[in-house]
Design a protein around this motif. Structure first.
Motif: not given
Length: 324
Positions: A63-80
């Protein structure tokens, strides 16, 4: 035709995609999506949070080269999220059919899909878990979403394999081959020979113009290789991941960019006289989901094969959903 990278990046600024399942398909899809510049945020959700965290740590270095944020989430992080891709489930093992996975993965969807629908009621669901068609219908019923917002990856992968095989046989780039696989993403899939074309000509006419014989035996062998490709790959390496990940990103692209692109994906509908079944047909993909604007013009033999495919899928769904 691919959307120009500058246009993709302008869309990506507000795009969030969640992937449920940190197995090989889910993680490879996250990587392919990361490099595509289609999304600004990618969330990886898995019951094994430690594994998911390790994958995200590794992906973050890309992601350092692709400029996107990558994260671990829960189902509530599907919001949006613009789209939620479901890859979670038991994988196909050597000797198994996709349908062999149905009971376990249907039970898993009963847990997963309502959670996604609760936290992301406006998202588009993309189902990659096998058996894809049965689980697309399950996701549709369990989510309560409009039919166009529940999409199975379906025969998009098979169509890609089919075009690859045809291109190799005729010595042309697969992008110049217009041919589709419809029906089940599985053993009853249907190659639509009556509409397959190269350079605007049906295959038999193309062969006449080129001065070569149209070899039906070669075409039968070619369609068999297409149908059995996943089995052969799984026999050799234990899984498939690169092809399906690329196809999932190709399904996402017209949704994110509102491109009205035709892709063979699975969607619930009525096919060949069989009602309420999910299977693949060419659909127009855009920001509102998958739309079937025009019925595919099949010959009578193909219509009957499609009916058998639809019936097989419906019977499997009805059994697992206890509607015998």
């Amino acid at each position: 035709m691919s959307v120009p990278s500058t246009e993709i990046e302008s869309h990506a600024k507000s795009i969030k995609v969640a992937i449920v399942g940190a197995g090989s398909v889910g993680v490879t899809t996250a990587y392919a999506l990361l490099l595509s510049h289609l999304a600004a945020e990618i969330v990886l959700i898995d019951i094994d949070k430690n594994r998911a965290l390790g994958e995200v740590m590794d992906l973050s270095h890309a992601a350092h080269f692709a400029h996107a944020k990558v994260s671990v989430g829960e189902y509530e992080n599907c919001a949006g999220a613009t789209a939620v891709i479901i890859t979670a489930g038991v994988n196909q093992k050597p000797g198994q059919t996709r349908m062999d996975l149905v009971k376990t993965n249907y039970g898993l969807f009963e847990q997963i899909v309502p959670q996604i629908a609760k936290h992301a009621p406006n998202t588009i669901l993309i189902v990659a878990t096998n058996p894809c068609d049965v689980l697309t219908k399950a996701a549709y019923e369990l989510s309560g979403f409009p039919v166009q917002r529940v999409i199975g990856s379906g025969t998009a992968m098979d169509t890609t394999r089919f075009r690859h095989e045809l291109g190799k046989h005729y010595g042309v780039n697969p992008r110049n081959v217009h041919a589709v696989i419809v029906g089940e993403h599985g053993d009853s899939q249907l190659p639509v020979w009556s509409l397959a074309s190269i350079a605007g000509m049906r295959l038999e006419d193309y062969c006449k113009q080129k001065g070569i014989a149209y070899d039906e035996d070669a075409m039968d062998a070619l369609s068999k290789r297409t149908r059995e490709a996943a089995y052969e790959i799984i026999q050799r390496k234990g899984k498939t991941n690169y092809g399906v990940a690329s196809v999932l990103v190709s399904i996402l692209e017209p949704i994110i960019t509102n491109a009205d692109q035709l892709v063979t994906v699975s969607r619930v509908g009525d096919y060949a006289g069989v009602e309420g079944v999910a299977l693949s047909m060419p659909c127009k993909l855009n920001s509102k989901g998958a739309h079937q604007d025009v019925e595919l013009l099949l010959n009578e033999k193909e219509k009957e094969a499609l009916r058998r495919s639809a019936t097989s899928i419906k019977e499997c769904f009805d059994t697992v959903a206890k509607r015998e």
